[in-house]
Design an enzyme around this catalytic site. Structure first.
Site, PDB file in Angstrom:
ATOM      1  N   PRO A 157       0.811  -1.225   0.000  1.00 44.34           N
ATOM      2  CA  PRO A 157       0.000   0.000   0.000  1.00 44.34           C
ATOM      3  C   PRO A 157       0.843   1.275   0.000  1.00 44.34           C
ATOM      4  O   PRO A 157       0.494   2.252  -0.666  1.00 44.34           O
ATOM      5  CB  PRO A 157      -0.825  -0.119   1.289  1.00 44.34           C
ATOM      6  CG  PRO A 157      -0.849  -1.567   1.600  1.00 44.34           C
ATOM      7  CD  PRO A 157       0.487  -2.078   1.161  1.00 44.34           C
ATOM      8  N   TYR A 158       1.950   1.259   0.740  1.00 46.47           N
ATOM      9  CA  TYR A 158       2.826   2.426   0.769  1.00 46.47           C
ATOM     10  C   TYR A 158       3.437   2.666  -0.611  1.00 46.47           C
ATOM     11  O   TYR A 158       3.449   3.795  -1.114  1.00 46.47           O
ATOM     12  CB  TYR A 158       3.925   2.219   1.806  1.00 46.47           C
ATOM     13  CG  TYR A 158       4.876   3.386   1.925  1.00 46.47           C
ATOM     14  CD1 TYR A 158       4.487   4.557   2.562  1.00 46.47           C
ATOM     15  CD2 TYR A 158       6.166   3.317   1.415  1.00 46.47           C
ATOM     16  CE1 TYR A 158       5.351   5.632   2.675  1.00 46.47           C
ATOM     17  CE2 TYR A 158       7.038   4.380   1.522  1.00 46.47           C
ATOM     18  CZ  TYR A 158       6.630   5.540   2.147  1.00 46.47           C
ATOM     19  OH  TYR A 158       7.485   6.608   2.249  1.00 46.47           O
ATOM     20  N   VAL A 159       3.921   1.602  -1.239  1.00 49.51           N
ATOM     21  CA  VAL A 159       4.487   1.710  -2.585  1.00 49.51           C
ATOM     22  C   VAL A 159       3.443   2.256  -3.558  1.00 49.51           C
ATOM     23  O   VAL A 159       3.721   3.161  -4.357  1.00 49.51           O
ATOM     24  CB  VAL A 159       5.025   0.344  -3.051  1.00 49.51           C
ATOM     25  CG1 VAL A 159       5.388   0.380  -4.529  1.00 49.51           C
ATOM     26  CG2 VAL A 159       6.236  -0.072  -2.216  1.00 49.51           C
TER      27      VAL A 159
END
Length: 254
Positions: A157-159
């Site tokens: 999700p961060y990527v």
């Protein structure tokens, strides 16, 4: 008239209460900017504003969560109400998250990261651009990450969110170039913010591993990211828009 890279510019800094945001507030003030600071943590925000004013800078603070459209609007409105304009913005507010394999990632983790990191930038861009258009231009820098350029394991999700920040940066840069608004992004590598230092402390050996993957062999200090953002916000690069500047000690080239 003050002197410096950002002399007499009114600059909004989001996520200003710690880390890269707090460093940016100090660097931009040193370079002559009037800063409008916003973050969720009121105590730290007020303390930083007091510190800057004690040092002779001009600074205003407004508590807000940039994932809430009304809060983003209030921050921009404060800049315009108090100083008559908004010349630039550093959209820095964002969150990370612990490493978890994609198939084990909870929905609420995904939702929170995307809401803060992507919707927050979206909210800021809409209000900042609306304030800049009547004045014929301005400069915006979004804080992405090297995770917006390459994959980072167990952080899907961060990527995804940081890739999205780059997408919004490029889209806005293309759409508003003829109206004089430049939109760029910085892509920091590992940076010794409070969150990162805490993560290293909870995960022995990770700091050494991360440093080994960076050609310069170390993490960045928050000020180093802030210096890059200051240059992108300045008039020194008038023909630069839609660019993503890695500030990563060579990580993405490794």
């Amino acid at each position: 008239m003050s002197r410096g890279l950002l002399a007499n510019k009114v600059i909004l800094v989001t996520g200003a209460s710690s880390g890269i945001g707090a460093a940016a507030a100090k660097v931009f003030s040193r370079e002559g900017a009037v800063v409008v600071l916003t973050a969720r943590r009121e105590d730290r925000l007020v303390a930083l504003g007091d510190e800057l004013r004690d040092a002779g800078a001009e600074a205003s603070c407004v508590v807000g969560d940039m994932s809430v459209a009304a809060d983003a609007g209030r921050a921009v409105d404060l800049a315009v109400a108090e100083y008559g304009r908004l010349d630039g913005a550093f959209n820095n507010a964002g969150i990370g998250g612990d490493r978890t394999p994609l198939h084990l990632m909870a929905d609420d983790v995904y939702d929170t990261i995307m809401d803060v990191n992507v919707r927050g930038i979206w909210n800021c861009l809409r209000h900042e651009i609306a304030a800049m258009l009547p004045r014929g231009g301005g400069a915006i820098v979004n804080n992405s990450s090297v995770a917006g350029l390459v994959a980072i394991p167990a952080a899907a999700p961060y990527v995804a969110s940081k890739h999205a920040v780059i997408g919004l940066t490029r889209a806005a840069a293309d759409e508003y170039a003829k109206q004089g608004i430049r939109v760029n992004a910085v892509a920091p590598g590992t940076t010794r913010s409070e969150i990162t230092v805490d993560w290293f402390a909870r995960n022995p050996g990770m700091e050494q591993l991360t440093n080994s993957l960076t050609p310069q062999g170390r993490a960045a200090e928050p000020q180093e990211i802030a210096e890059a953002a200051a240059w992108l916000l300045s008039d020194r690069c008038p023909f630069l828009t839609g660019t993503v500047l890695p500030v990563d000690g060579g990580f993405v080239n490794h």
